[in-house]
Enzyme design. Structure first.
Site, PDB file in Angstrom:
ATOM      1  N   LYS A  95      28.452  71.801  37.918  1.00 18.34           N
ATOM      2  CA  LYS A  95      29.023  73.131  37.613  1.00 18.34           C
ATOM      3  C   LYS A  95      29.331  73.279  36.127  1.00 18.34           C
ATOM      4  O   LYS A  95      30.436  73.662  35.729  1.00 18.34           O
ATOM      5  CB  LYS A  95      30.252  73.401  38.477  1.00 18.34           C
ATOM      6  CG  LYS A  95      29.935  73.386  39.976  1.00 18.34           C
ATOM      7  CD  LYS A  95      31.084  73.834  40.833  1.00 18.34           C
ATOM      8  CE  LYS A  95      30.760  73.771  42.317  1.00 18.34           C
ATOM      9  NZ  LYS A  95      30.622  72.416  42.868  1.00 18.34           N
TER      10      LYS A  95
HETATM   11  O1  LIG Z   1      28.060  73.935  44.017  1.00 15.88           O
HETATM   12  C1  LIG Z   1      28.402  73.407  45.095  1.00 15.88           C
HETATM   13  O2  LIG Z   1      27.760  72.493  45.567  1.00 15.88           O
HETATM   14  C2  LIG Z   1      29.514  74.035  45.842  1.00 15.88           C
HETATM   15  C3  LIG Z   1      29.668  75.395  45.685  1.00 15.88           C
HETATM   16  C4  LIG Z   1      30.540  76.094  46.530  1.00 15.88           C
HETATM   17  O3  LIG Z   1      30.647  77.311  46.469  1.00 15.88           O
HETATM   18  N1  LIG Z   1      31.234  75.387  47.463  1.00 15.88           N
HETATM   19  C5  LIG Z   1      31.124  74.023  47.601  1.00 15.88           C
HETATM   20  O4  LIG Z   1      31.763  73.474  48.511  1.00 15.88           O
HETATM   21  N2  LIG Z   1      30.300  73.329  46.757  1.00 15.88           N
HETATM   22  C6  LIG Z   1      30.217  71.838  46.841  1.00 15.88           C
HETATM   23  O5  LIG Z   1      29.600  71.514  48.079  1.00 15.88           O
HETATM   24  C7  LIG Z   1      30.240  70.375  48.682  1.00 15.88           C
HETATM   25  C8  LIG Z   1      30.796  70.779  50.039  1.00 15.88           C
HETATM   26  O6  LIG Z   1      31.230  69.651  50.735  1.00 15.88           O
HETATM   27  P1  LIG Z   1      31.497  69.688  52.330  1.00 15.88           P
HETATM   28  O7  LIG Z   1      32.471  70.796  52.584  1.00 15.88           O
HETATM   29  O8  LIG Z   1      32.056  68.327  52.607  1.00 15.88           O
HETATM   30  O9  LIG Z   1      30.168  69.915  52.996  1.00 15.88           O
HETATM   31  C9  LIG Z   1      31.278  69.894  47.681  1.00 15.88           C
HETATM   32  O10 LIG Z   1      30.695  68.868  46.898  1.00 15.88           O
HETATM   33  C10 LIG Z   1      31.559  71.105  46.810  1.00 15.88           C
HETATM   34  O11 LIG Z   1      31.908  70.743  45.481  1.00 15.88           O
END
Ligand SMILES: O=C(O)c1cc(=O)[nH]c(=O)n1[C@@H]1O[C@H](COP(=O)(O)O)[C@@H](O)[C@H]1O
Length: 273
Positions: A95
């Site tokens: 990011k």
């Molecule tokens: O850019 C990302 O990957 C991201 C964007 C977003 O809007 N929301 C989001 O959860 N993420 C990332 O996606 C992952 C979600 O993790 P889980 O909720 O465990 O599947 C994390 O590493 C967050 O940092």
């Protein structure tokens, strides 16, 4: 091969829109990793080997490595994925976004130091802050648009010139910033209506869609609202629900089963979209 070409090939070859998120949290690792000085790498390598044939991409989250002082493990992990599973591209979730001279170094960090095929970036500082990433035509630039978190709307929904800010991001990316065809957008699985709206604005630009699994996003709504007309266009990303599907010695098998279940759930809904 460019990032977009590898992604399209992986969608087809593995018949999968699943992106496996690599967010290591040693406190959740199985007991067998206790005392292992290289646990972060060993755990992630086991997950990668167990899921590569059901995934269209891997997405290591940089803070989960950096907070542990495990940047070296991240570097070796990306190299390992390229060497062992060469058809599955790696998106570094960092990011990034800053003034040009700093952004230039962030691009070098992501693509040259870590060897990532794509990186997540924040568009808030404007086009010049993303130019060093956009200029790397062979790499993917994954731009935050409507994020999955509860506070996403605080700023992203503010109405500017008659429409919410995230729609301006979508339109700018699709019409102005995507000259090399290397842009993707992040739209959270937790916002199906916004997925539909952004899809209508940007045509076939692929979406990284985090928010299924631990954050509770609905897979059917994601597929129905987010897929392109050819039934692709999505990287549906899940981290914790795959990585920590089991805390026991069967963690890799459980991760494989969770990835397969998500792939099949997506595919059930996308046939004929
Ligand atoms: O850019 C990302 O990957 C991201 C964007 C977003 O809007 N929301 C989001 O959860 N993420 C990332 O996606 C992952 C979600 O993790 P889980 O909720 O465990 O599947 C994390 O590493 C967050 O940092």
């Amino acid at each position: 091969m460019t990032f977009m070409q590898s992604l399209q090939a992986a969608w087809r070859r593995n018949d999968s829109l699943v992106c496996v998120g690599l967010d290591p949290e040693p406190a959740k690792f199985p007991a067998r990793f206790a005392g292992d000085a290289d646990a972060v790498f060993a755990f992630c390598r086991a997950i990668v080997d167990a899921t590569a044939d059901f995934a269209c991409a891997f997405k290591p989250q940089i803070a989960h490595f950096a907070a542990l002082g495990a940047e070296d493990a991240l570097q070796r992990l990306v190299a390992y994925i390229h060497a062992t599973h060469p058809g599955v591209p790696v998106i570094l979730d960092a990011k990034r976004g800053d003034i040009g001279s700093t952004a230039q170094n962030y691009a070098i960090e992501a693509f040259d130091r870590y060897g990532a095929d794509a990186v997540t970036v924040n568009p808030y500082l404007g086009r010049d802050s993303l130019q060093p990433f956009l200029d790397r035509a062979d790499k993917g630039v994954v731009i935050l648009c409507r994020t999955s978190n509860a506070g996403a709307g605080d700023l992203q929904d503010l109405v500017v010139n008659g429409r919410p800010l995230y729609q301006h991001v979508a339109a700018k990316v699709a019409r102005e910033w995507n000259a090399h065809g290397n842009c993707l957008l992040v739209v959270g699985a937790t916002w199906p209506q916004q997925l539909r709206e952004v899809r209508a604005i940007v045509g076939d630009v692929p979406f990284l869609v985090p928010g299924v699994g631990a954050q509770g996003g609905d897979v059917e709504a994601v597929v129905t609202n987010g897929c392109t007309t050819d039934g692709t266009g999505l990287l549906v990303s899940s981290s914790r629900a795959i990585l920590y599907a089991s805390r026991g010695d069967d963690f890799a098998d459980a991760a494989r089963a969770a990835t397969l279940a998500l792939r099949d759930d997506i595919n059930r809904h996308r046939r004929g979209v």
